[in-house]
Design a protein around this motif. Structure first.
Motif, short mmCIF file in Angstrom:
data_model
loop_
_atom_site.label_atom_id
_atom_site.label_comp_id
_atom_site.label_asym_id
_atom_site.label_seq_id
_atom_site.Cartn_x
_atom_site.Cartn_y
_atom_site.Cartn_z
N UNK A 1 1.20 -0.77 -0.04
CA UNK A 1 0.05 0.29 0.08
C UNK A 1 1.09 1.45 0.14
N UNK A 2 2.10 1.07 -0.39
CA UNK A 2 2.45 2.25 -1.05
C UNK A 2 3.18 2.52 -2.18
N UNK A 3 3.41 4.17 -2.62
CA UNK A 3 3.68 4.21 -3.94
C UNK A 3 5.22 4.55 -3.62
N UNK A 4 6.16 4.10 -4.80
CA UNK A 4 7.94 4.56 -4.66
C UNK A 4 7.31 6.18 -5.51
N UNK A 5 8.28 7.56 -4.54
CA UNK A 5 8.12 8.38 -5.51
C UNK A 5 9.19 8.89 -6.49
N UNK A 6 10.50 8.20 -5.86
CA UNK A 6 11.65 8.89 -6.67
C UNK A 6 12.72 7.88 -6.01
N UNK A 7 13.92 7.86 -6.91
CA UNK A 7 15.52 6.76 -5.92
C UNK A 7 16.17 7.91 -6.35
N UNK A 8 16.18 8.49 -4.50
CA UNK A 8 17.49 8.93 -5.04
C UNK A 8 18.87 8.74 -5.05
N UNK A 9 19.65 8.76 -6.33
CA UNK A 9 21.31 7.59 -5.71
C UNK A 9 21.88 8.45 -5.31
N UNK A 10 22.73 7.89 -5.42
CA UNK A 10 24.08 8.25 -4.81
C UNK A 10 24.96 7.07 -5.03
N UNK A 11 27.21 6.99 -5.49
CA UNK A 11 27.42 5.59 -5.55
C UNK A 11 27.61 5.05 -5.62
N UNK A 12 26.80 4.24 -4.11
CA UNK A 12 26.67 3.04 -3.00
C UNK A 12 25.22 2.68 -2.67
N UNK A 13 24.75 3.65 -1.59
CA UNK A 13 23.32 3.87 -0.78
C UNK A 13 22.54 4.04 -2.43
N UNK A 14 21.15 4.02 -2.02
CA UNK A 14 19.89 5.38 -2.39
C UNK A 14 18.90 5.34 -1.47
N UNK A 15 19.13 6.32 -2.19
CA UNK A 15 17.34 6.79 -0.65
C UNK A 15 15.68 6.37 -2.11
N UNK A 16 14.87 5.64 -1.04
CA UNK A 16 13.85 5.19 -2.33
C UNK A 16 12.35 5.49 -1.49
N UNK A 17 12.95 6.94 -2.10
CA UNK A 17 11.93 7.98 -0.71
C UNK A 17 10.10 6.86 -1.59
N UNK A 18 9.36 6.80 -0.22
CA UNK A 18 7.91 6.54 -0.70
C UNK A 18 6.80 7.40 0.03
N UNK A 19 5.53 6.90 -0.35
CA UNK A 19 4.56 7.42 0.46
C UNK A 19 3.23 5.87 0.88
N UNK A 20 2.87 6.40 1.80
CA UNK A 20 2.05 5.29 2.80
C UNK A 20 0.78 5.69 1.90
N UNK A 21 -0.05 5.12 1.18
CA UNK A 21 -1.47 5.13 0.67
C UNK A 21 -2.55 5.07 0.98
N UNK A 22 -2.59 3.53 1.26
CA UNK A 22 -3.41 2.62 2.53
C UNK A 22 -3.02 0.92 3.50
N UNK A 23 -2.98 1.14 4.47
CA UNK A 23 -3.24 -0.17 5.01
C UNK A 23 -3.36 -1.18 4.65
N UNK A 24 -2.98 -2.77 3.74
CA UNK A 24 -3.26 -3.48 2.62
C UNK A 24 -3.63 -5.01 4.09
#
Length: 381
Positions: free
Chosen positions: A358-381
Protein backbone atom coordinates in the motif's frame (compact mmCIF):
# COMPACT_ATOMS: atom_id res chain seq x y z
CA UNK A 1 41.64 -3.88 -8.53
CA UNK A 2 44.99 -4.75 -7.02
CA UNK A 3 47.90 -2.41 -6.30
CA UNK A 4 51.55 -3.30 -6.64
CA UNK A 5 53.72 -0.22 -7.28
CA UNK A 6 54.22 2.73 -4.94
CA UNK A 7 56.28 5.89 -5.15
CA UNK A 8 57.25 7.30 -1.75
CA UNK A 9 57.49 11.05 -1.23
CA UNK A 10 57.73 10.95 2.54
CA UNK A 11 55.74 9.52 5.45
CA UNK A 12 52.03 9.46 4.66
CA UNK A 13 52.57 10.56 1.05
CA UNK A 14 52.36 7.98 -1.68
CA UNK A 15 50.95 7.22 -5.04
CA UNK A 16 49.54 3.91 -6.20
CA UNK A 17 49.29 2.55 -9.70
CA UNK A 18 46.91 0.01 -11.19
CA UNK A 19 48.51 -3.30 -12.00
CA UNK A 20 45.81 -4.32 -14.43
CA UNK A 21 44.96 -1.33 -16.55
CA UNK A 22 43.52 -0.90 -19.97
CA UNK A 23 46.91 -1.01 -21.71
CA UNK A 24 47.95 -4.26 -20.00
CA UNK A 25 44.66 -6.10 -20.11
CA UNK A 26 41.98 -5.46 -22.71
CA UNK A 27 39.33 -6.93 -20.43
CA UNK A 28 39.88 -4.43 -17.60
CA UNK A 29 37.00 -1.97 -17.38
CA UNK A 30 36.07 1.39 -16.02
CA UNK A 31 33.11 1.82 -13.63
CA UNK A 32 29.85 1.55 -15.52
CA UNK A 33 31.26 -0.53 -18.39
CA UNK A 34 30.32 -4.11 -19.12
CA UNK A 35 32.48 -7.22 -18.77
CA UNK A 36 31.38 -8.46 -22.22
CA UNK A 37 34.25 -9.93 -24.30
CA UNK A 38 34.39 -9.11 -28.00
CA UNK A 39 36.12 -11.18 -30.63
CA UNK A 40 39.25 -9.00 -30.55
CA UNK A 41 39.62 -9.53 -26.78
CA UNK A 42 39.24 -13.30 -26.87
CA UNK A 43 42.95 -13.76 -27.63
CA UNK A 44 43.75 -12.63 -24.09
CA UNK A 45 41.91 -15.65 -22.70
CA UNK A 46 44.52 -18.05 -24.10
CA UNK A 47 47.74 -16.17 -23.30
CA UNK A 48 47.76 -16.98 -19.58
CA UNK A 49 46.84 -13.49 -18.40
CA UNK A 50 43.28 -14.40 -17.57
CA UNK A 51 44.30 -17.61 -15.80
CA UNK A 52 46.61 -15.62 -13.54
CA UNK A 53 43.87 -13.10 -12.92
CA UNK A 54 41.43 -15.89 -12.04
CA UNK A 55 43.92 -17.46 -9.60
CA UNK A 56 44.33 -14.03 -8.01
CA UNK A 57 40.57 -13.87 -7.51
CA UNK A 58 40.48 -17.42 -6.13
CA UNK A 59 43.10 -16.49 -3.55
CA UNK A 60 41.07 -13.49 -2.39
CA UNK A 61 40.46 -15.25 0.92
CA UNK A 62 44.13 -14.76 1.80
CA UNK A 63 43.77 -10.98 1.56
CA UNK A 64 40.65 -10.86 3.73
CA UNK A 65 42.39 -13.00 6.33
CA UNK A 66 45.51 -10.82 6.25
CA UNK A 67 43.34 -7.75 6.87
CA UNK A 68 41.72 -9.63 9.75
CA UNK A 69 45.15 -10.35 11.28
CA UNK A 70 46.08 -6.66 11.06
CA UNK A 71 42.74 -5.62 12.56
CA UNK A 72 42.79 -8.19 15.35
CA UNK A 73 46.36 -7.30 16.32
CA UNK A 74 45.49 -3.58 16.02
CA UNK A 75 48.46 -2.83 13.79
CA UNK A 76 46.96 0.36 12.33
CA UNK A 77 46.62 1.88 15.79
CA UNK A 78 50.28 1.15 16.46
CA UNK A 79 51.20 3.00 13.26
CA UNK A 80 48.87 5.95 13.80
CA UNK A 81 51.59 8.23 15.14
CA UNK A 82 54.64 7.20 13.12
CA UNK A 83 56.22 4.45 11.05
CA UNK A 84 57.60 1.50 12.99
CA UNK A 85 59.87 -1.47 12.45
CA UNK A 86 58.57 -5.01 12.21
CA UNK A 87 60.29 -5.78 15.51
CA UNK A 88 58.43 -2.94 17.23
CA UNK A 89 55.11 -4.04 15.74
CA UNK A 90 55.74 -7.67 16.69
CA UNK A 91 56.46 -6.68 20.28
CA UNK A 92 53.31 -4.53 20.35
CA UNK A 93 51.14 -7.31 18.89
CA UNK A 94 52.89 -10.22 20.65
CA UNK A 95 53.53 -11.78 17.24
CA UNK A 96 56.38 -13.55 15.44
CA UNK A 97 58.41 -10.89 13.56
CA UNK A 98 59.03 -12.88 10.38
CA UNK A 99 55.39 -13.96 10.04
CA UNK A 100 54.15 -10.45 10.74
CA UNK A 101 56.60 -9.03 8.19
CA UNK A 102 55.03 -11.24 5.51
CA UNK A 103 51.55 -10.09 6.44
CA UNK A 104 52.66 -6.46 6.33
CA UNK A 105 54.43 -6.92 3.00
CA UNK A 106 51.31 -8.37 1.41
CA UNK A 107 49.03 -5.68 2.76
CA UNK A 108 51.48 -2.97 1.69
CA UNK A 109 51.21 -4.26 -1.87
CA UNK A 110 47.47 -3.60 -1.65
CA UNK A 111 47.82 -0.09 -0.31
CA UNK A 112 46.89 -0.83 3.30
CA UNK A 113 50.37 0.01 4.60
CA UNK A 114 53.47 1.68 3.19
CA UNK A 115 56.71 -0.31 3.13
CA UNK A 116 59.72 2.00 3.40
CA UNK A 117 62.30 -0.79 3.43
CA UNK A 118 62.50 -4.45 4.44
CA UNK A 119 61.78 -3.73 8.10
CA UNK A 120 59.86 -0.46 8.34
CA UNK A 121 56.21 0.22 7.62
CA UNK A 122 53.87 3.17 7.79
CA UNK A 123 50.14 3.80 7.52
CA UNK A 124 48.20 4.87 4.42
CA UNK A 125 44.78 6.56 4.27
CA UNK A 126 43.29 3.17 3.41
CA UNK A 127 44.96 1.51 6.38
CA UNK A 128 43.85 4.32 8.69
CA UNK A 129 40.30 2.99 8.42
CA UNK A 130 41.48 0.19 10.74
CA UNK A 131 42.59 2.51 13.59
CA UNK A 132 40.56 1.43 16.61
CA UNK A 133 39.95 4.88 18.09
CA UNK A 134 39.00 6.66 14.86
CA UNK A 135 35.35 7.64 14.44
CA UNK A 136 33.80 5.42 11.79
CA UNK A 137 36.65 2.89 11.91
CA UNK A 138 35.89 -0.37 10.10
CA UNK A 139 38.20 -2.39 12.35
CA UNK A 140 35.17 -3.89 14.11
CA UNK A 141 33.74 -4.84 10.73
CA UNK A 142 36.94 -6.64 9.72
CA UNK A 143 36.87 -8.64 12.95
CA UNK A 144 33.13 -9.28 12.94
CA UNK A 145 32.96 -10.49 9.34
CA UNK A 146 35.89 -12.86 9.72
CA UNK A 147 34.85 -14.24 13.12
CA UNK A 148 31.15 -14.73 12.37
CA UNK A 149 30.84 -15.11 8.59
CA UNK A 150 34.07 -16.48 7.14
CA UNK A 151 33.65 -20.08 8.28
CA UNK A 152 29.92 -20.31 7.47
CA UNK A 153 30.73 -19.25 3.91
CA UNK A 154 32.37 -22.66 3.43
CA UNK A 155 28.77 -23.92 3.16
CA UNK A 156 27.87 -21.65 0.23
CA UNK A 157 27.73 -24.55 -2.25
CA UNK A 158 25.12 -26.24 -0.06
CA UNK A 159 23.25 -22.95 0.15
CA UNK A 160 23.02 -22.75 -3.63
CA UNK A 161 21.95 -26.40 -3.82
CA UNK A 162 19.43 -26.42 -0.96
CA UNK A 163 18.25 -22.84 -0.56
CA UNK A 164 19.22 -22.85 3.12
CA UNK A 165 21.52 -20.10 4.39
CA UNK A 166 25.16 -21.01 5.00
CA UNK A 167 24.83 -19.62 8.53
CA UNK A 168 21.92 -21.94 9.25
CA UNK A 169 23.83 -24.90 7.87
CA UNK A 170 27.02 -24.08 9.81
CA UNK A 171 25.63 -22.83 13.14
CA UNK A 172 22.43 -24.85 13.20
CA UNK A 173 20.45 -21.65 13.80
CA UNK A 174 19.82 -18.33 12.00
CA UNK A 175 22.68 -15.83 11.97
CA UNK A 176 20.99 -13.22 14.16
CA UNK A 177 20.05 -15.90 16.69
CA UNK A 178 23.69 -17.03 16.77
CA UNK A 179 25.25 -13.63 17.41
CA UNK A 180 22.58 -12.83 20.00
CA UNK A 181 24.10 -15.67 22.06
CA UNK A 182 27.55 -14.05 21.91
CA UNK A 183 27.64 -10.58 23.54
CA UNK A 184 30.99 -9.68 21.97
CA UNK A 185 29.79 -10.65 18.50
CA UNK A 186 26.54 -8.77 18.97
CA UNK A 187 28.48 -5.69 20.05
CA UNK A 188 30.76 -6.08 17.04
CA UNK A 189 27.76 -6.28 14.73
CA UNK A 190 26.21 -3.15 16.26
CA UNK A 191 29.51 -1.27 15.91
CA UNK A 192 29.80 -2.43 12.32
CA UNK A 193 26.35 -1.07 11.49
CA UNK A 194 27.30 2.22 13.16
CA UNK A 195 30.52 2.39 11.13
CA UNK A 196 28.57 1.68 7.96
CA UNK A 197 26.36 4.65 8.76
CA UNK A 198 29.12 7.06 9.69
CA UNK A 199 31.61 6.13 6.95
CA UNK A 200 29.49 4.97 4.03
CA UNK A 201 25.95 6.30 4.41
CA UNK A 202 26.10 9.59 6.34
CA UNK A 203 28.55 11.33 3.98
CA UNK A 204 26.22 10.53 1.11
CA UNK A 205 23.29 12.05 3.02
CA UNK A 206 25.00 15.26 4.12
CA UNK A 207 23.16 17.22 1.47
CA UNK A 208 19.97 15.14 1.53
CA UNK A 209 16.90 17.05 2.70
CA UNK A 210 14.33 15.14 4.75
CA UNK A 211 10.72 15.43 3.55
CA UNK A 212 8.36 17.52 5.64
CA UNK A 213 7.23 15.96 8.91
CA UNK A 214 7.84 16.65 12.59
CA UNK A 215 8.38 13.12 13.97
CA UNK A 216 11.07 10.90 12.44
CA UNK A 217 11.39 7.23 13.43
CA UNK A 218 14.38 5.02 12.68
CA UNK A 219 13.07 1.46 12.37
CA UNK A 220 15.77 -1.05 13.33
CA UNK A 221 18.12 1.85 13.98
CA UNK A 222 20.82 -0.08 15.92
CA UNK A 223 22.80 2.50 17.95
CA UNK A 224 20.93 5.54 16.62
CA UNK A 225 23.77 7.03 14.57
CA UNK A 226 21.60 7.77 11.54
CA UNK A 227 18.73 9.27 13.53
CA UNK A 228 21.18 11.45 15.46
CA UNK A 229 22.58 12.69 12.15
CA UNK A 230 19.17 13.73 10.84
CA UNK A 231 18.04 15.33 14.11
CA UNK A 232 21.27 17.30 14.35
CA UNK A 233 20.66 18.65 10.86
CA UNK A 234 16.96 19.34 11.52
CA UNK A 235 16.53 21.18 14.83
CA UNK A 236 12.74 21.28 14.57
CA UNK A 237 12.26 17.49 14.39
CA UNK A 238 11.55 14.91 17.09
CA UNK A 239 12.85 11.36 16.90
CA UNK A 240 11.73 7.83 17.74
CA UNK A 241 14.44 5.18 18.03
CA UNK A 242 13.04 1.66 17.49
CA UNK A 243 14.84 -1.67 17.68
CA UNK A 244 14.92 -4.96 19.58
CA UNK A 245 15.18 -4.77 23.40
CA UNK A 246 18.76 -6.11 23.52
CA UNK A 247 19.89 -3.63 20.83
CA UNK A 248 18.06 -0.38 21.44
CA UNK A 249 19.70 0.42 24.77
CA UNK A 250 23.04 1.26 23.15
CA UNK A 251 21.52 4.28 21.41
CA UNK A 252 21.07 6.33 24.58
CA UNK A 253 24.81 7.13 24.71
CA UNK A 254 24.78 8.32 21.09
CA UNK A 255 21.86 10.66 21.72
CA UNK A 256 23.35 11.95 24.97
CA UNK A 257 26.65 12.73 23.27
CA UNK A 258 24.79 14.70 20.59
CA UNK A 259 22.60 16.53 23.19
CA UNK A 260 19.50 14.94 21.68
CA UNK A 261 18.13 13.01 24.67
CA UNK A 262 15.18 15.36 25.17
CA UNK A 263 14.18 15.06 21.51
CA UNK A 264 14.24 11.27 21.18
CA UNK A 265 11.90 8.58 22.46
CA UNK A 266 13.57 5.16 22.66
CA UNK A 267 11.13 2.32 22.01
CA UNK A 268 11.89 -1.40 22.18
CA UNK A 269 9.98 -3.78 19.95
CA UNK A 270 9.96 -6.13 16.98
CA UNK A 271 9.09 -4.74 13.55
CA UNK A 272 7.61 -8.12 12.60
CA UNK A 273 4.95 -7.47 15.26
CA UNK A 274 4.37 -3.71 15.10
CA UNK A 275 6.09 -0.33 14.80
CA UNK A 276 5.46 3.00 16.58
CA UNK A 277 2.47 5.10 15.56
CA UNK A 278 2.19 8.89 15.34
CA UNK A 279 5.20 9.12 13.03
CA UNK A 280 5.48 11.35 9.96
CA UNK A 281 8.66 9.87 8.45
CA UNK A 282 9.80 6.28 8.85
CA UNK A 283 13.46 5.53 8.05
CA UNK A 284 14.31 1.94 7.15
CA UNK A 285 18.07 1.66 6.59
CA UNK A 286 19.66 -1.62 5.49
CA UNK A 287 16.79 -3.63 6.92
CA UNK A 288 14.89 -5.03 3.95
CA UNK A 289 17.96 -6.63 2.39
CA UNK A 290 18.20 -8.91 5.45
CA UNK A 291 14.87 -10.59 4.78
CA UNK A 292 12.87 -12.62 2.25
CA UNK A 293 10.19 -10.99 0.13
CA UNK A 294 7.45 -12.34 2.43
CA UNK A 295 9.23 -11.01 5.52
CA UNK A 296 9.72 -7.63 3.84
CA UNK A 297 6.01 -7.53 3.04
CA UNK A 298 5.27 -8.07 6.73
CA UNK A 299 7.59 -5.25 7.81
CA UNK A 300 6.19 -2.86 5.23
CA UNK A 301 2.61 -3.90 6.05
CA UNK A 302 3.22 -3.10 9.73
CA UNK A 303 4.58 0.32 8.82
CA UNK A 304 1.60 1.03 6.56
CA UNK A 305 -0.75 -0.14 9.31
CA UNK A 306 0.85 2.17 11.89
CA UNK A 307 1.19 5.18 9.60
CA UNK A 308 -1.42 7.68 8.53
CA UNK A 309 -2.03 7.98 4.78
CA UNK A 310 0.50 10.41 3.37
CA UNK A 311 3.27 9.46 5.80
CA UNK A 312 6.65 9.07 4.17
CA UNK A 313 8.91 6.02 4.27
CA UNK A 314 12.60 6.43 3.39
CA UNK A 315 14.24 3.15 2.48
CA UNK A 316 18.04 3.38 2.42
CA UNK A 317 19.50 0.44 0.54
CA UNK A 318 21.76 -0.42 -2.34
CA UNK A 319 19.82 -0.75 -5.59
CA UNK A 320 21.11 -3.45 -7.93
CA UNK A 321 21.68 -2.12 -11.45
CA UNK A 322 20.64 -4.15 -14.47
CA UNK A 323 23.08 -6.19 -16.51
CA UNK A 324 26.69 -7.09 -15.70
CA UNK A 325 27.80 -3.62 -14.60
CA UNK A 326 30.04 -4.00 -11.51
CA UNK A 327 28.38 -2.68 -8.34
CA UNK A 328 29.00 -3.33 -4.61
CA UNK A 329 25.39 -4.49 -4.22
CA UNK A 330 26.20 -7.64 -6.14
CA UNK A 331 28.89 -8.66 -3.65
CA UNK A 332 26.77 -7.74 -0.65
CA UNK A 333 23.99 -9.84 -2.18
CA UNK A 334 26.16 -12.93 -1.68
CA UNK A 335 26.56 -12.02 2.00
CA UNK A 336 22.77 -11.85 2.26
CA UNK A 337 22.48 -15.23 0.57
CA UNK A 338 25.08 -16.86 2.78
CA UNK A 339 24.30 -15.36 6.16
CA UNK A 340 20.62 -14.43 6.10
CA UNK A 341 17.53 -15.07 4.02
CA UNK A 342 17.42 -11.74 2.24
CA UNK A 343 18.89 -10.22 -0.88
CA UNK A 344 19.79 -6.96 -2.60
CA UNK A 345 17.03 -5.80 -4.93
CA UNK A 346 16.52 -3.89 -8.15
CA UNK A 347 14.37 -0.79 -8.42
CA UNK A 348 11.48 -2.81 -9.87
CA UNK A 349 11.70 -5.41 -7.10
CA UNK A 350 11.42 -2.62 -4.52
CA UNK A 351 8.52 -1.05 -6.42
CA UNK A 352 6.63 -4.34 -6.39
CA UNK A 353 7.12 -4.92 -2.63
CA UNK A 354 6.05 -1.36 -1.81
CA UNK A 355 2.96 -1.52 -4.00
CA UNK A 356 1.80 -4.72 -2.30
CA UNK A 357 2.14 -2.96 1.08
CA UNK A 358 0.00 0.00 0.00
CA UNK A 359 2.91 2.36 -0.68
CA UNK A 360 3.95 4.29 -3.76
CA UNK A 361 7.59 4.68 -4.78
CA UNK A 362 7.92 8.39 -5.52
CA UNK A 363 11.56 8.61 -6.55
CA UNK A 364 14.98 7.07 -6.03
CA UNK A 365 17.71 9.46 -4.90
CA UNK A 366 20.84 7.75 -6.15
CA UNK A 367 24.33 7.97 -4.68
CA UNK A 368 27.51 6.06 -5.65
CA UNK A 369 26.65 3.24 -3.23
CA UNK A 370 23.44 3.57 -1.28
CA UNK A 371 20.21 5.10 -2.52
CA UNK A 372 17.20 6.63 -0.81
CA UNK A 373 13.88 5.24 -2.04
CA UNK A 374 11.32 7.90 -1.15
CA UNK A 375 7.93 6.36 -0.61
CA UNK A 376 4.45 7.54 0.39
CA UNK A 377 1.97 5.46 2.40
CA UNK A 378 -1.33 5.26 0.55
CA UNK A 379 -3.28 2.88 2.78
CA UNK A 380 -2.80 -0.23 4.90
CA UNK A 381 -3.50 -3.51 3.06
Amino acid sequence: MHWTARQHTGPGKYEVYERLNREENHMSINPGESWAVNDEDRSTVTDGTEALRMVDMILGFTLSQAIYVAAKLDIATALAEKQRSVEELAEYAQAQPDFLRRIMRTLASHGVFTQYDADNFGLTPLGSTLIASEEGSVRDAAIMFMETQYKPFSKLVETVQTGKSAAQLYYGRPYFAQIALQPEQLLGFTKTMAATSSQMVLPLLDHYQLPEGRVVADIGGADGTLLAHFLTQNKDRQGVMFDLPHVVGSSSKVFAAANLTSRVEIVAGDFFQSVPTGVDIYIVKQILHDWTDDECRQILHNIAKAAAPGARVLIIEMVVPDGDIPHPSKTIDLVMMGMLTGKERSREEFRSLLSEAGMMLDQVVETPGYSVLETTVLAAV
